[in-house]
Design an enzyme around this catalytic site. Structure first.
Site, PDB file in Angstrom:
ATOM      1  CB  CYS A 189      91.537-100.452 -30.877  1.00  0.00           C
ATOM      2  SG  CYS A 189      91.267-101.791 -29.777  1.00  0.00           S
ATOM      3  CD  GLU A 228     100.200-102.905 -27.514  1.00  0.00           C
ATOM      4  OE1 GLU A 228     101.194-103.180 -27.259  1.00  0.00           O
ATOM      5  OE2 GLU A 228      99.342-103.639 -28.385  1.00  0.00           O
ATOM      6  CB  CYS A 286      88.068-105.310 -29.742  1.00  0.00           C
ATOM      7  SG  CYS A 286      87.989-103.330 -29.122  1.00  0.00           S
ATOM      8  CD  GLU A 318      89.930-101.664 -35.038  1.00  0.00           C
ATOM      9  OE1 GLU A 318      90.579-101.226 -34.433  1.00  0.00           O
ATOM     10  OE2 GLU A 318      89.724-102.933 -35.158  1.00  0.00           O
ATOM     11  CB  CYS A 322      86.552-100.955 -32.043  1.00  0.00           C
ATOM     12  SG  CYS A 322      88.165-100.426 -31.283  1.00  0.00           S
ATOM     13  CG  ASN A 349      97.686-101.416 -32.336  1.00  0.00           C
ATOM     14  OD1 ASN A 349      98.265-101.035 -33.382  1.00  0.00           O
ATOM     15  ND2 ASN A 349      98.151-102.495 -31.593  1.00  0.00           N
TER      16      ASN A 349
END
Ligand code: THU
Length: 128
Positions: free
Chosen positions: A52, A43, A85, A54, A88, A41
């Protein structure tokens, strides 16, 4: 038994740029040739631009011409295994369909499920 895909997700997790949430995630996807592509990830100070693990893994793989994804691994430091999430799940469905998903934590707890069980009745190109 060690799983190279999970090991790859575990290793790349350490590259997570997560100064805001401190929640580090690693992901790895195996393509049809057996090659492993990884992502963590990333940010951002605006929060909303965070991507993210993924999606980083799948976008890296797709941009390198990979296709036919067979398995996806996700690793996070949680007792209850961390699933992808909603955003994703949609992106994984686009490129992987009902793929095998291996969720793991740092203590060797692991569970294998299929994306379809997390993402029933998906919207995809078949509707267009
Ligand atoms: N995150 C992932 O990278 N993958 C998941 O499956 C769940 C959430 C990230 C996004 C953000 O950087 C942090 O975890 C907290 O939500």
């Amino acid at each position: 038994m060690t799983d190279a895909l999970v090991e790859a997700a575990l290793a790349v997790r350490l590259n997570a740029h997560a100064p805001f949430s401190k929640f580090q995630v690693g992901a790895a996807v195996e393509d049809s040739t057996g090659k492993i592509h990884t992502g963590c990830n990333v940010e951002n100070a605006t929060y909303g631009l965070t991507v993210c693990a993924e999606r980083v893994a799948i976008f890296k793989a797709v941009s390198e011409g990979a296709k036919g994804f067979r398995r996806v691994a996700v690793v996070a430091d949680t007792e209850t295994l961390t699933p992808p999430c909603g955003a994703c799940r949609q992106i994984l469905w686009e490129f992987c369909g009902d793929v095998e998903l291996v969720l793991s934590n740092l203590h060797g707890k692991t569970e294998t499920i299929r994306l379809g069980s997390l993402f029933p009745r998906a919207f995809d190109a078949s509707f267009l």
